[in-house]
Design a protein around this motif. Structure first.
Motif, PDB file in Angstrom:
ATOM      1  N   VAL A 145       0.854  -1.194   0.000  1.00 59.49           N
ATOM      2  CA  VAL A 145       0.000   0.000   0.000  1.00 59.49           C
ATOM      3  C   VAL A 145       0.889   1.243   0.000  1.00 59.49           C
ATOM      4  CG1 VAL A 145      -1.754   1.279   1.287  1.00 59.49           C
ATOM      5  CG2 VAL A 145      -1.842  -1.210   1.207  1.00 59.49           C
ATOM      6  N   MET A 146       1.930   1.218   0.828  1.00 56.00           N
ATOM      7  CA  MET A 146       2.924   2.289   0.897  1.00 56.00           C
ATOM      8  C   MET A 146       4.097   1.789   1.715  1.00 56.00           C
ATOM      9  SD  MET A 146       1.151   5.070   3.498  1.00 56.00           S
ATOM     10  CE  MET A 146      -0.310   5.185   2.500  1.00 56.00           C
ATOM     11  N   ILE A 147       5.114   2.620   1.810  1.00 51.00           N
ATOM     12  CA  ILE A 147       6.300   2.293   2.597  1.00 51.00           C
ATOM     13  C   ILE A 147       6.330   3.231   3.802  1.00 51.00           C
ATOM     14  CG2 ILE A 147       8.825   2.413   2.644  1.00 51.00           C
ATOM     15  CD1 ILE A 147       8.812   1.745  -0.329  1.00 51.00           C
ATOM     16  N   VAL A 148       6.673   2.676   4.969  1.00 50.32           N
ATOM     17  CA  VAL A 148       6.917   3.508   6.144  1.00 50.32           C
ATOM     18  C   VAL A 148       8.394   3.332   6.484  1.00 50.32           C
ATOM     19  CG1 VAL A 148       6.355   3.980   8.547  1.00 50.32           C
ATOM     20  CG2 VAL A 148       4.549   3.276   6.972  1.00 50.32           C
ATOM     21  N   GLU A 149       9.138   4.435   6.360  1.00 48.94           N
ATOM     22  CA  GLU A 149      10.582   4.416   6.615  1.00 48.94           C
ATOM     23  C   GLU A 149      10.841   4.757   8.078  1.00 48.94           C
ATOM     24  OE1 GLU A 149      14.337   6.384   7.375  1.00 48.94           O
ATOM     25  OE2 GLU A 149      12.622   7.605   6.887  1.00 48.94           O
ATOM     26  N   ALA A 150      11.653   3.916   8.712  1.00 47.83           N
ATOM     27  CA  ALA A 150      12.051   4.160  10.093  1.00 47.83           C
ATOM     28  C   ALA A 150      13.521   3.773  10.233  1.00 47.83           C
ATOM     29  CB  ALA A 150      11.195   3.339  11.054  1.00 47.83           C
ATOM     30  N   MET A 151      14.323   4.691  10.708  1.00 50.42           N
ATOM     31  CA  MET A 151      15.752   4.458  10.923  1.00 50.42           C
ATOM     32  C   MET A 151      16.428   3.926   9.656  1.00 50.42           C
ATOM     33  SD  MET A 151      15.614   2.989  14.800  1.00 50.42           S
ATOM     34  CE  MET A 151      17.378   2.756  14.850  1.00 50.42           C
ATOM     35  N   LYS A 152      16.121   4.587   8.542  1.00 49.24           N
ATOM     36  CA  LYS A 152      16.711   4.283   7.233  1.00 49.24           C
ATOM     37  C   LYS A 152      16.342   2.887   6.710  1.00 49.24           C
ATOM     38  CE  LYS A 152      20.212   7.699   7.476  1.00 49.24           C
ATOM     39  NZ  LYS A 152      19.533   8.864   7.090  1.00 49.24           N
ATOM     40  N   THR A 153      15.304   2.271   7.289  1.00 49.27           N
ATOM     41  CA  THR A 153      14.800   0.984   6.821  1.00 49.27           C
ATOM     42  C   THR A 153      13.432   1.202   6.199  1.00 49.27           C
ATOM     43  OG1 THR A 153      15.974  -0.168   8.587  1.00 49.27           O
ATOM     44  CG2 THR A 153      14.191  -1.366   7.511  1.00 49.27           C
ATOM     45  N   MET A 154      13.269   0.732   4.965  1.00 53.94           N
ATOM     46  CA  MET A 154      12.003   0.873   4.249  1.00 53.94           C
ATOM     47  C   MET A 154      11.119  -0.336   4.551  1.00 53.94           C
ATOM     48  SD  MET A 154      12.372   3.707   2.867  1.00 53.94           S
ATOM     49  CE  MET A 154      13.643   4.844   2.404  1.00 53.94           C
ATOM     50  N   ASN A 155      10.012  -0.096   5.254  1.00 57.03           N
ATOM     51  CA  ASN A 155       9.089  -1.154   5.655  1.00 57.03           C
ATOM     52  C   ASN A 155       7.847  -1.105   4.779  1.00 57.03           C
ATOM     53  OD1 ASN A 155      10.450  -2.010   8.334  1.00 57.03           O
ATOM     54  ND2 ASN A 155      10.373   0.218   8.422  1.00 57.03           N
ATOM     55  N   HIS A 156       7.637  -2.130   3.973  1.00 56.68           N
ATOM     56  CA  HIS A 156       6.476  -2.197   3.106  1.00 56.68           C
ATOM     57  C   HIS A 156       5.248  -2.546   3.941  1.00 56.68           C
ATOM     58  CE1 HIS A 156       8.511  -2.065  -0.888  1.00 56.68           C
ATOM     59  NE2 HIS A 156       9.547  -2.315  -0.094  1.00 56.68           N
ATOM     60  N   VAL A 157       4.143  -1.787   3.718  1.00 56.14           N
ATOM     61  CA  VAL A 157       2.888  -2.048   4.411  1.00 56.14           C
ATOM     62  C   VAL A 157       2.010  -2.835   3.448  1.00 56.14           C
ATOM     63  CG1 VAL A 157       0.873  -1.050   5.539  1.00 56.14           C
ATOM     64  CG2 VAL A 157       3.088   0.095   5.723  1.00 56.14           C
ATOM     65  N   PRO A 158       1.750  -4.132   3.756  1.00 54.37           N
ATOM     66  CA  PRO A 158       0.958  -4.947   2.836  1.00 54.37           C
ATOM     67  C   PRO A 158      -0.547  -4.720   3.012  1.00 54.37           C
ATOM     68  CG  PRO A 158       1.657  -6.272   4.696  1.00 54.37           C
ATOM     69  CD  PRO A 158       2.261  -4.898   4.884  1.00 54.37           C
ATOM     70  N   CYS A 159      -1.282  -4.932   1.928  1.00 54.45           N
ATOM     71  CA  CYS A 159      -2.737  -4.830   1.970  1.00 54.45           C
ATOM     72  C   CYS A 159      -3.270  -6.085   2.669  1.00 54.45           C
ATOM     73  CB  CYS A 159      -3.281  -4.723   0.541  1.00 54.45           C
ATOM     74  SG  CYS A 159      -5.049  -4.443   0.491  1.00 54.45           S
ATOM     75  N   PRO A 160      -4.198  -5.946   3.638  1.00 57.76           N
ATOM     76  CA  PRO A 160      -4.680  -7.098   4.388  1.00 57.76           C
ATOM     77  C   PRO A 160      -5.661  -7.986   3.621  1.00 57.76           C
ATOM     78  CG  PRO A 160      -5.768  -5.120   5.150  1.00 57.76           C
ATOM     79  CD  PRO A 160      -4.732  -4.687   4.154  1.00 57.76           C
ATOM     80  N   MET A 161      -6.260  -7.461   2.526  1.00 60.62           N
ATOM     81  CA  MET A 161      -7.252  -8.224   1.760  1.00 60.62           C
ATOM     82  C   MET A 161      -7.440  -7.605   0.383  1.00 60.62           C
ATOM     83  SD  MET A 161     -10.594  -6.922   3.798  1.00 60.62           S
ATOM     84  CE  MET A 161     -11.742  -5.938   2.873  1.00 60.62           C
ATOM     85  N   ASP A 162      -8.098  -8.335  -0.510  1.00 60.34           N
ATOM     86  CA  ASP A 162      -8.426  -7.786  -1.825  1.00 60.34           C
ATOM     87  C   ASP A 162      -9.463  -6.675  -1.647  1.00 60.34           C
ATOM     88  OD1 ASP A 162      -6.816  -9.762  -2.799  1.00 60.34           O
ATOM     89  OD2 ASP A 162      -8.396 -10.907  -3.778  1.00 60.34           O
ATOM     90  N   GLY A 163      -9.394  -5.647  -2.485  1.00 59.53           N
ATOM     91  CA  GLY A 163     -10.377  -4.574  -2.413  1.00 59.53           C
ATOM     92  C   GLY A 163      -9.997  -3.408  -3.289  1.00 59.53           C
TER      93      GLY A 163
END
Length: 142
Positions: A101-119
């Motif tokens: 869905v988007m990336i949340v960067e924390a302490m120079k680490t890119m964390n991908h936020v996955p979609c929990p379901m189809d929609g």
């Protein structure tokens, strides 16, 4: 409202001392955020946001029905993999379970936020480059 300049000076000093790009200070109904880019000749950007403005933004996302996608961590939200790149998700776009869905960067680490379901993405609740808190609604899925 008068802001104590010493607070801003002290926050700016912390930016340099701890090599930070952004720092935030909250006291009662006052919220001061100081940030600066890492380029040569960069200057600090100071933002003053009242708690009422923050609550209005949060209430806007709570008025929309659907499945809320929340930030798994504190960090900075990015809607695309690179500046000017194609966004991971946009309002009205269909998305599958597990897609980013988007990336949340924390302490120079890119964390991908996955979609929990189809929609279908009903609303993106944050701006590109905006700081997000743990559990904050970042998107709404229909």
């Amino acid at each position: 409202m008068k802001i104590n300049k010493n607070i801003i000076k002290e926050l700016n000093d912390y930016l340099d001392e701890f090599n930070l790009t952004e720092i935030e200070y909250t006291e009662k109904d006052l919220k001061v955020k100081v940030s600066k880019s890492k380029g040569i000749g960069s200057t600090p950007v100071i933002t003053n946001t009242s708690k009422q403005e923050i609550e209005r933004t949060e209430n806007k996302s709570s008025e929309i029905s659907g499945t809320k996608i929340t930030s798994p961590i504190i960090g900075t939200a990015y809607l695309a993999p690179e500046p000017g790149g194609k966004k991971f998700a946009e309002k009205g776009r269909k998305i599958k379970k597990g897609d980013t869905v988007m990336i949340v960067e924390a302490m120079k680490t890119m964390n991908h936020v996955p979609c929990p379901m189809d929609g279908t993405i009903k609303e993106i609740c944050v701006e590109d480059g905006q700081p997000v808190e743990f559990g904050q609604t970042i998107a709404i899925l229909d």
